[in-house]
Design a protein around this motif. Structure first.
Motif, mmCIF file in Angstrom:
data_model
loop_
_atom_site.group_PDB
_atom_site.id
_atom_site.type_symbol
_atom_site.label_atom_id
_atom_site.label_comp_id
_atom_site.label_asym_id
_atom_site.label_seq_id
_atom_site.Cartn_x
_atom_site.Cartn_y
_atom_site.Cartn_z
ATOM 1 N N MET A 73 0.827 -1.203 0.000
ATOM 2 C CA MET A 73 0.000 0.000 0.000
ATOM 3 C C MET A 73 0.864 1.257 0.000
ATOM 4 S SD MET A 73 -2.850 1.149 2.841
ATOM 5 C CE MET A 73 -3.566 -0.497 2.799
ATOM 6 N N LEU A 74 1.942 1.226 0.771
ATOM 7 C CA LEU A 74 2.830 2.385 0.851
ATOM 8 C C LEU A 74 3.480 2.668 -0.495
ATOM 9 C CD1 LEU A 74 4.311 4.490 2.681
ATOM 10 C CD2 LEU A 74 6.099 2.765 2.979
ATOM 11 N N LEU A 75 4.029 1.653 -1.116
ATOM 12 C CA LEU A 75 4.704 1.844 -2.405
ATOM 13 C C LEU A 75 3.730 2.245 -3.502
ATOM 14 C CD1 LEU A 75 7.166 -1.184 -2.242
ATOM 15 C CD2 LEU A 75 7.730 1.235 -1.955
ATOM 16 N N ALA A 76 2.515 1.703 -3.456
ATOM 17 C CA ALA A 76 1.519 2.033 -4.482
ATOM 18 C C ALA A 76 1.040 3.473 -4.356
ATOM 19 C CB ALA A 76 0.341 1.071 -4.375
ATOM 20 N N SER A 77 0.991 3.996 -3.132
ATOM 21 C CA SER A 77 0.482 5.353 -2.922
ATOM 22 C C SER A 77 1.546 6.428 -3.099
ATOM 23 C CB SER A 77 -0.128 5.470 -1.514
ATOM 24 O OG SER A 77 0.845 5.188 -0.524
ATOM 25 N N ALA A 78 2.812 6.019 -3.177
ATOM 26 C CA ALA A 78 3.889 6.991 -3.342
ATOM 27 C C ALA A 78 4.032 7.363 -4.820
ATOM 28 C CB ALA A 78 5.195 6.416 -2.805
ATOM 29 N N LYS A 81 9.746 9.330 -5.375
ATOM 30 C CA LYS A 81 10.645 9.030 -4.263
ATOM 31 C C LYS A 81 10.554 10.120 -3.189
ATOM 32 C CE LYS A 81 12.696 5.152 -5.461
ATOM 33 N NZ LYS A 81 11.975 4.834 -6.690
ATOM 34 N N LYS A 82 10.343 11.358 -3.608
ATOM 35 C CA LYS A 82 10.175 12.434 -2.630
ATOM 36 C C LYS A 82 8.907 12.212 -1.815
ATOM 37 C CE LYS A 82 9.831 17.456 -2.078
ATOM 38 N NZ LYS A 82 9.831 18.787 -2.747
ATOM 39 N N HIS A 83 7.849 11.813 -2.476
ATOM 40 C CA HIS A 83 6.590 11.536 -1.783
ATOM 41 C C HIS A 83 6.776 10.400 -0.786
ATOM 42 C CE1 HIS A 83 2.021 10.481 -2.095
ATOM 43 N NE2 HIS A 83 2.326 11.112 -0.975
ATOM 44 N N LEU A 84 7.502 9.357 -1.179
ATOM 45 C CA LEU A 84 7.778 8.235 -0.291
ATOM 46 C C LEU A 84 8.582 8.704 0.917
ATOM 47 C CD1 LEU A 84 7.789 5.191 0.324
ATOM 48 C CD2 LEU A 84 9.837 4.990 -1.106
ATOM 49 N N TYR A 85 9.589 9.529 0.666
ATOM 50 C CA TYR A 85 10.413 10.079 1.749
ATOM 51 C C TYR A 85 9.545 10.832 2.755
ATOM 52 C CZ TYR A 85 13.993 12.922 4.073
ATOM 53 O OH TYR A 85 14.793 13.542 5.008
ATOM 54 N N LEU A 86 8.693 11.705 2.260
ATOM 55 C CA LEU A 86 7.853 12.515 3.135
ATOM 56 C C LEU A 86 6.859 11.657 3.918
ATOM 57 C CD1 LEU A 86 7.201 15.597 0.825
ATOM 58 C CD2 LEU A 86 8.758 15.442 2.787
#
Length: 304
Positions: A73-78, A81-86
């Motif tokens: 779910m986390l990887l799909a919603s990012a 890479k900046k969004h994932l970091y935040l």
């Protein structure tokens, strides 16, 4: 003047490829990269690139995320890479079956861990007479430990130093909350310490009663007032306020829990031993209870 204009044009940042700017930004830190993104539109575009934020994420971030039930779910919603970091900065990720959480320090990208109460070694923790396990909607974890009554209080947490960010000074905290029935800890300090397993670590005394810390900010004096010189007790600021800045008393966290500093640890490059954090009161012999433990948090020391 025409020659100067030509030189200025040749020296303009706009002539540099975006990939070149992105490469330079990747050698800074997240905070500085965001500041530099305000220089011009080229810097802004470079700062948004996945190349930059891939460098800011921990090298083992994919392995860390895979330990979470919410990894897909986390990887799909990012969206980047900046969004994932935040997302990793703003909300702790629960990993290892709910035993730990990890987040990133926003300004640096360094790792912050919390060991849940279930991941700690709590003496008598499995004896319902002494400790009770409850769910708590304000906790990030599925269970918290409630101290009912013990005369021997001992809590330990361990984490391998390889899980932490290298070349970083960390501080460990016990995250807890008192119940209305807190007793035995309002006047009795507990011993806390942080150190590598097998090495000596300095112990110090702290208080888990936050009310005591507030009381230490004032001393009380008797004043004569009125026609009949009635006595009134007035709270006056103490000449030395509570030493909260020394970590001797609990502080309230943004999530509503309290935390007390256990100690510091510098994680050297290549360190692969276990780090142990401890909280204990085993000398007084008095009974104590009324404490809810969420876990132990290890995060980079503020300002370092």
């Amino acid at each position: 003047m025409a020659i100067m204009s030509s030189r200025e044009e040749d020296m303009s940042l706009d002539v540099l490829p975006e990939a070149c700017i992105a490469n330079v930004l990747s050698f800074t830190c997240p905070r500085d990269a965001c500041r530099l993104s305000m220089v011009c539109s080229l810097f802004k575009a470079a700062e948004e690139s996945d190349f930059v934020w891939e460098r800011f994420l921990p090298r083992d971030y994919q392995s860390i995320i895979s330990k979470s039930d919410a990894s897909s779910m986390l990887l799909a919603s990012a969206s980047s890479k900046k969004h994932l970091y935040l997302m990793l900065c703003e909300k702790p990720l629960i990993i290892e079956g709910g035993k730990k959480s990890i987040s990133l320090e926003k300004k640096s990208g360094k790792k912050c861990y919390m060991l849940s109460a279930r991941d700690l070694i709590i003496v008598w923790g499995d004896t319902p007479t002494y400790w009770k396990w409850n769910s708590d909607p304000s906790s990030r974890f599925g269970e918290v430990a409630e101290l009912i009554s013990v005369c021997w209080l001992e809590i330990r947490g361990k984490i391998n130093a390889t899980m932490l960010s290298p070349a970083t000074l960390y501080t460990a905290y016990l995250v807890f909350r008192p119940t209305r029935g807190l007793y035995g800890l309002d006047y009795q300090p507990v011993e806390v310490g942080v150190g590598l397993v097998g090495s000596e670590c300095g112990m110090r005394n702290v208080y888990l009663d936050s009310e005591r810390g507030r009381r230490q900010q004032y001393h009380f004096v008797s004043r004569r007032i009125g026609l009949f010189n009635r006595c009134r007790i007035v709270g006056m600021p103490a000449s030395e306020p509570a030493r909260e800045n020394n970590g001797q008393y609990p502080k309230k966290r943004e999530d509503g829990w309290l935390e007390i500093e256990l100690g510091e640890f510098f994680c050297k490059e290549g360190e692969d031993r276990e780090l142990e954090m401890s909280v204990q009161e085993v000398k007084g012999g008095d009974w104590k209870g009324g404490l809810i433990v969420e876990g132990i948090e290890i995060r980079p020391k503020e300002g370092k």
